[in-house]
Scaffold this motif. Structure first.
Motif, PDB file in Angstrom:
ATOM      1  N   PHE A  58       9.232  14.460  -5.008  1.00  0.00           N
ATOM      2  CA  PHE A  58       9.397  13.064  -4.604  1.00  0.00           C
ATOM      3  C   PHE A  58      10.777  12.841  -3.982  1.00  0.00           C
ATOM      4  O   PHE A  58      10.920  12.137  -2.984  1.00  0.00           O
ATOM      5  N   ARG A  59      11.797  13.448  -4.565  1.00  0.00           N
ATOM      6  CA  ARG A  59      13.158  13.298  -4.039  1.00  0.00           C
ATOM      7  C   ARG A  59      13.233  13.755  -2.590  1.00  0.00           C
ATOM      8  O   ARG A  59      13.788  13.054  -1.731  1.00  0.00           O
ATOM      9  N   SER A  60      12.649  14.908  -2.290  1.00  0.00           N
ATOM     10  CA  SER A  60      12.671  15.413  -0.910  1.00  0.00           C
ATOM     11  C   SER A  60      11.860  14.522   0.015  1.00  0.00           C
ATOM     12  O   SER A  60      12.267  14.257   1.154  1.00  0.00           O
ATOM     13  N   ILE A  61      10.710  14.047  -0.461  1.00  0.00           N
ATOM     14  CA  ILE A  61       9.880  13.162   0.360  1.00  0.00           C
ATOM     15  C   ILE A  61      10.622  11.863   0.663  1.00  0.00           C
ATOM     16  O   ILE A  61      10.653  11.393   1.806  1.00  0.00           O
TER      17      ILE A  61
ATOM     18  N   GLN B 225       0.871  -1.171   0.000  1.00  0.00           N
ATOM     19  CA  GLN B 225       0.000   0.000   0.000  1.00  0.00           C
ATOM     20  C   GLN B 225       0.915   1.229   0.000  1.00  0.00           C
ATOM     21  O   GLN B 225       1.188   1.827   1.049  1.00  0.00           O
ATOM     22  N   PRO B 226       1.406   1.591  -1.164  1.00  0.00           N
ATOM     23  CA  PRO B 226       2.383   2.679  -1.245  1.00  0.00           C
ATOM     24  C   PRO B 226       1.743   4.058  -1.243  1.00  0.00           C
ATOM     25  O   PRO B 226       0.535   4.206  -1.471  1.00  0.00           O
TER      26      PRO B 226
ATOM     27  N   GLY C 154      11.539   5.132   4.523  1.00  0.00           N
ATOM     28  CA  GLY C 154      11.111   3.767   4.798  1.00  0.00           C
ATOM     29  C   GLY C 154       9.870   3.316   4.060  1.00  0.00           C
ATOM     30  O   GLY C 154       9.626   2.115   3.922  1.00  0.00           O
ATOM     31  N   TYR C 155       9.066   4.250   3.577  1.00  0.00           N
ATOM     32  CA  TYR C 155       7.796   3.898   2.958  1.00  0.00           C
ATOM     33  C   TYR C 155       7.971   3.421   1.521  1.00  0.00           C
ATOM     34  O   TYR C 155       8.995   3.662   0.882  1.00  0.00           O
ATOM     35  N   ASP C 156       6.925   2.770   1.009  1.00  0.00           N
ATOM     36  CA  ASP C 156       6.872   2.395  -0.404  1.00  0.00           C
ATOM     37  C   ASP C 156       6.204   3.525  -1.183  1.00  0.00           C
ATOM     38  O   ASP C 156       5.267   4.173  -0.688  1.00  0.00           O
TER      39      ASP C 156
ATOM     40  N   SER D  97       8.702  -1.072   2.787  1.00  0.00           N
ATOM     41  CA  SER D  97       9.817  -1.910   2.357  1.00  0.00           C
ATOM     42  C   SER D  97      10.821  -1.099   1.538  1.00  0.00           C
ATOM     43  O   SER D  97      11.756  -1.650   0.976  1.00  0.00           O
ATOM     44  N   GLY D  98      10.596   0.210   1.493  1.00  0.00           N
ATOM     45  CA  GLY D  98      11.542   1.111   0.830  1.00  0.00           C
ATOM     46  C   GLY D  98      11.556   1.010  -0.682  1.00  0.00           C
ATOM     47  O   GLY D  98      12.541   1.413  -1.314  1.00  0.00           O
ATOM     48  N   THR D  99      10.474   0.509  -1.294  1.00  0.00           N
ATOM     49  CA  THR D  99      10.451   0.385  -2.754  1.00  0.00           C
ATOM     50  C   THR D  99      10.024   1.700  -3.418  1.00  0.00           C
ATOM     51  O   THR D  99       9.253   2.470  -2.846  1.00  0.00           O
TER      52      THR D  99
END
Length: 278
Positions: free
Chosen positions: A17-20, A2-3, A26-28, A238-240
């Motif tokens: 996105f890069r800053s986030i 659930q990314p 740690g999030y997907d 899972s850091g994807t």
């Protein structure tokens, strides 16, 4: 999975996105760039809303419980309708957030003179979304706007790295700075513009702050998740990072690496798939 879904009309949202990803690693995440229909900046409210809502629905189908519109034009012209109308009847736990409100909440703190300039696409400027939102948080702040319609194609074509680009960069800066001698802060209200940040600063007095949105939005998202643990707990960890584009993946990957500051490998999704959302 659930990314967190991150949407932009093209590749500019990768700066957000890069800053986030840096602040919340740690999030997907799933990133969707609607490159085949970009740029959104000069399109009508109706068209931008249609395209944005189609992309949001696709991200919902990828099991994203939270979607960030990392696009100022989409945030300005589509977000309110999506939040107040389109999402009625859907899972009430799902959320769609934009980049304008979190920026408006803090931008006044950057200015000593309480006069700022907003640089954006024609669509963002015409919507007056920043004027409206900033007024809510900083009613005494004077806000001036300037549309910079040539900057997005300048960045996406890679021409901004060539000497001739300075003419087009300086042209819009002169137009905003002439509006008031007391402007001491310029907001880059388009996610493409951070790639021009060094060139922009070179044409401004040393006392003028140039503010990009990435870190602001990332900090606001971290705070939002902390305040909404019921949503935060749904997001997988899972850091994807997955990247999708509605246009050529090779071209997307080549340009995206500059915005994301890391290699990007994307997958193609056809806009014809969005028709099944209707």
């Amino acid at each position: 999975m659930q990314p967190i879904g991150i949407f932009d009309s093209g590749i500019g949202g990768l700066t957000v996105f890069r800053s986030i990803a840096e602040q919340l690693p740690g999030y997907d995440y799933i990133y969707l760039g609607d490159n085949s229909r970009a740029p959104y900046g000069n399109r009508s409210f109706k068209t931008i809303h249609q395209y944005t809502w189609e992309c949001v629905q696709w991200l919902f189908k990828q099991d994203c419980p939270l979607i960030i519109l990392a696009c100022n034009t989409a945030s300005a012209k589509a977000l309110r309708t999506i939040q107040q109308k389109d999402m009625q009847g859907l899972d009430p736990s799902k959320r769609v957030l934009g980049v304008i409100r979190p920026t408006a909440e803090v931008i006044g703190d950057y200015s000593a003179t309480k006069e700022i300039g907003v640089l954006g696409t024609s669509g963002t400027v015409q919507s007056e979304s920043y004027l409206i939102e900033i007024q809510k948080f900083f009613p005494k702040l004077k806000v001036y706007q300037q549309a910079c319609p040539l900057w997005v194609p300048l960045v996406e074509s890679g021409e901004y790295e060539k000497p001739g680009s300075d003419f087009f960069i300086k042209e819009y800066l002169d137009q905003i700075m002439v509006q008031s001698a007391d402007i001491d802060t310029l907001l880059l209200a388009c996610t493409h513009y951070p790639l021009l940040q060094d060139q922009i600063k070179a044409h401004l007095p040393a006392n003028v702050n140039v503010v990009a949105q990435g870190d602001i939005v990332a900090k606001s998202l971290a705070d939002y998740l902390q305040r909404h643990p019921e949503l935060e707990q749904k997001i997988s960890r899972s850091g994807t990072r997955e990247f999708y584009t509605t246009d050529d993946t090779t071209d997307f990957d080549r340009h995206a690496s500059r915005f994301f500051a890391a290699p990007v490998t994307s997958s193609f999704v056809s806009v014809t798939e969005f028709s099944c959302n209707k």
